[in-house]
Design a protein around this motif. Structure first.
Motif, PDB file in Angstrom:
ATOM      1  N   ARG A 148       6.024 -12.586   2.720  1.00  0.00           N
ATOM      2  CA  ARG A 148       7.124 -13.231   2.003  1.00  0.00           C
ATOM      3  C   ARG A 148       6.761 -13.549   0.562  1.00  0.00           C
ATOM      4  N   GLY A 149       5.470 -13.617   0.263  1.00  0.00           N
ATOM      5  CA  GLY A 149       5.038 -13.934  -1.088  1.00  0.00           C
ATOM      6  C   GLY A 149       5.207 -12.756  -2.017  1.00  0.00           C
ATOM      7  N   SER A 201     -15.776  -3.226 -12.576  1.00  0.00           N
ATOM      8  CA  SER A 201     -14.316  -3.255 -12.586  1.00  0.00           C
ATOM      9  C   SER A 201     -13.772  -2.144 -11.711  1.00  0.00           C
ATOM     10  N   CYS A 202     -12.583  -2.378 -11.167  1.00  0.00           N
ATOM     11  CA  CYS A 202     -11.883  -1.389 -10.352  1.00  0.00           C
ATOM     12  C   CYS A 202     -10.450  -1.882 -10.193  1.00  0.00           C
ATOM     13  N   ARG A 203      -9.493  -1.058 -10.550  1.00  0.00           N
ATOM     14  CA  ARG A 203      -8.094  -1.481 -10.460  1.00  0.00           C
ATOM     15  C   ARG A 203      -7.643  -1.435  -9.000  1.00  0.00           C
ATOM     16  N   PRO A 204      -7.041  -2.526  -8.502  1.00  0.00           N
ATOM     17  CA  PRO A 204      -6.588  -2.530  -7.112  1.00  0.00           C
ATOM     18  C   PRO A 204      -5.282  -1.761  -6.935  1.00  0.00           C
ATOM     19  N   LEU A 205      -4.924  -1.537  -5.699  1.00  0.00           N
ATOM     20  CA  LEU A 205      -3.632  -0.939  -5.394  1.00  0.00           C
ATOM     21  C   LEU A 205      -2.502  -1.898  -5.755  1.00  0.00           C
ATOM     22  N   ALA A 206      -2.712  -3.185  -5.441  1.00  0.00           N
ATOM     23  CA  ALA A 206      -1.689  -4.209  -5.674  1.00  0.00           C
ATOM     24  C   ALA A 206      -2.346  -5.575  -5.568  1.00  0.00           C
ATOM     25  N   ALA A 207      -1.578  -6.609  -5.881  1.00  0.00           N
ATOM     26  CA  ALA A 207      -1.995  -7.996  -5.669  1.00  0.00           C
ATOM     27  C   ALA A 207      -0.854  -8.732  -4.993  1.00  0.00           C
ATOM     28  N   VAL A 208      -1.211  -9.668  -4.122  1.00  0.00           N
ATOM     29  CA  VAL A 208      -0.201 -10.425  -3.394  1.00  0.00           C
ATOM     30  C   VAL A 208      -0.539 -11.903  -3.485  1.00  0.00           C
ATOM     31  N   GLN A 209       0.484 -12.738  -3.543  1.00  0.00           N
ATOM     32  CA  GLN A 209       0.324 -14.194  -3.566  1.00  0.00           C
ATOM     33  C   GLN A 209       0.989 -14.776  -2.329  1.00  0.00           C
ATOM     34  N   PRO A 210       0.271 -14.891  -1.222  1.00  0.00           N
ATOM     35  CA  PRO A 210       0.882 -15.390   0.017  1.00  0.00           C
ATOM     36  C   PRO A 210       1.377 -16.816  -0.145  1.00  0.00           C
TER      37      PRO A 210
END
Length: 475
Positions: free
Chosen positions: A15-16, A36-45
């Motif tokens: 839901r975040g 460093s390494c770029r992630p696929l995405a970031a989420v804020q639960p």
């Protein structure tokens, strides 16, 4: 599954908010290390149930999760791995309750250390660990790396002040461990097994921290030594002064004071090894205690009378900019965090100087000299052949002195190759078994801490490349 389908699955599972645009995830690609390494995405639960849903999705999709607070870790603990999703917990910054009688505080893992310190003042209490990054680092990150700071000289590391934890394991199960009691004898203390785990076992959702009565007065003192060779002897003299009520005993070598002086508006003088001290006292006793301190310090070979900071917190905030000062002057460099038995402090200092001389680089040393826990910095690019040779020789030398490869910064990606050398094969096997029990699929912060990845089929880890994160203060 392709990238777009994976992100759609993530967005449907939680839901975040989910961030996947390149400009939105760039800030999550590095911490304060050279990696460093770029992630696929970031989420804020949004809440613990959202974290449970996130972990369930990650298990089904075989997607690595990388928990993150402020991103101030120094050894790649919060650097993403390829194809991973960063779990941004920095918004979980509420103070959920303070119990003055039990001397505990319940907080979210995203609360900044200094903010808790300020909030506790009306209660006459404080949370003792104060890493140099306390103006930005989160308490969840402090627990995850067992951070310390100057006051660990008297009060010990973060581990000593964790009373309880709530977290979501890599299995998706919620766990509450620890009790807000002074002592307990119900088997091994589970909460302590998660301190220093660097997000590899579970995602913290709530912390219960022990508190201590705040001293009426904390006074900071700055002692400039005339002779660099007297550092160990001066530290020994001050440690022996049991009536001085020291809570911190820190070192800045001459090179560090020179660079920090450029940021301090004259509050730290350049060009001499300097000890930073905190004493705890009352207003009524302060004059007597400081006179006793001056009496002891006159035998240390000081260049001048000690400088006095009536509020020691100002001194520690300034000292926390040591790494920033060196960043500005020298840029990327090998930054280490080691400790040896106090009786072998002089050998550690000699080891650092010898390595710098033999390899033709500059060395800069600061840290918690009262505990023989220091942060040697070498003027060599991290990840380079020279930089890694220096790191290798330093860590091997520290282990030979009976010391530890990390006293408070953690292991992350940078130092996991030395874990078994310190722990031994049996302890390393137990550590990996604990990882498999908590995270059987190996989805939580893979590639960190463990010398060999645990779990069914761990994903690849980033190569040591990319710029320094830069201006983050050190612990």
């Amino acid at each position: 599954m392709d990238r777009d389908a994976t992100i759609r699955g993530l967005t449907n599972a939680v839901r975040g908010p989910v961030h996947a645009a390149p400009e939105a995830i760039e800030r999550y690609s590095r911490d304060a290390s050279h990696l460093s390494c770029r992630p696929l995405a970031a989420v804020q639960p949004l809440d613990p149930d959202d974290v449970v849903a996130l972990v369930g999705w990650a298990r089904r999709s075989r997607t690595p999760l990388v928990p993150r607070g402020a991103g101030s870790s120094l050894d790649g603990e919060s650097v993403p791995v390829p194809g991973s999703v960063v779990v941004d917990m920095s918004g979980w910054n509420a103070i959920l309750g303070v119990d003055p009688e039990d001397r505990t505080a319940r907080v979210g893992p995203g609360l900044v250390n200094l903010e808790l310190h300020r909030a506790l003042r009306p209660y006459g209490l404080f949370f003792p660990p104060n890493p140099g990054s306390w103006t930005v680092s989160t308490l969840g990150g402090n627990v995850a790396t067992n951070a310390s700071g100057p006051r660990s000289y008297r009060y010990g590391p973060t581990r000593a002040w964790v009373r309880g934890l709530e977290l979501v394991l890599g299995t998706g199960e919620r766990l509450r461990c620890g009790r807000p009691v002074r002592k307990r004898s119900v088997g091994p203390e589970l909460a302590g097994l998660f301190v220093g785990s660097e997000g590899t076992l579970g995602i913290f959702t709530e912390l219960t921290l022990g508190l201590a009565p705040a001293p009426e007065r904390r006074v900071g003192l700055v002692l400039r030594l005339a002779d660099p060779g007297s550092v160990s002897a001066a530290a020994t003299t001050l440690r022996a002064g049991g009536d001085l009520r020291l809570s911190s005993l820190e070192l800045l070598d001459a090179r560090c004071t020179t660079e920090l002086a450029r940021l301090s508006s004259g509050r730290i003088a350049p060009g001499a090894p300097t000890l930073l001290v905190e004493v705890e006292t009352t207003q009524a006793q302060e004059g007597v205690l400081l006179e006793r301190f001056l009496e002891v310090s006159r035998g240390l070979g000081l260049r001048e009378e000690p400088g006095v900071y009536p509020d020691a917190d100002e001194l520690w905030t300034l000292r926390g900019r040591s790494s920033e000062a060196l960043d500005r002057a020298f840029g990327p460099r090998v930054r280490e965090d080691v400790a040896v038995p106090v009786s072998r402090l002089s050998e550690l200092l000699a080891l650092v100087e010898r390595l710098a001389r033999e390899r033709g680089v500059e060395a800069f040393v600061y840290g918690h000299i009262g505990e023989a826990s220091l942060h040697p910095n070498f003027g060599a690019a991290p990840g380079s052949a020279l930089g890694e040779q220096l790191r290798h020789e330093l860590l091997d030398g520290v282990l030979a002195l009976g010391g530890t490869i990390s006293s408070e910064h953690g292991i992350g990606l940078v130092k996991r190759a030395w874990v078994e050398a310190e722990l031994g094969p049996v302890a390393t096997s137990l550590l990996s078994a604990w990882k498999r029990a908590c995270d059987p699929d190996g989805i939580l912060n893979p590639g960190k801490l463990y010398p060999v990845d645990s779990g069914a089929s761990p994903p690849p880890v980033p190569s040591p490349s990319g710029p320094e994160a830069g201006r983050t203060p050190t612990r």
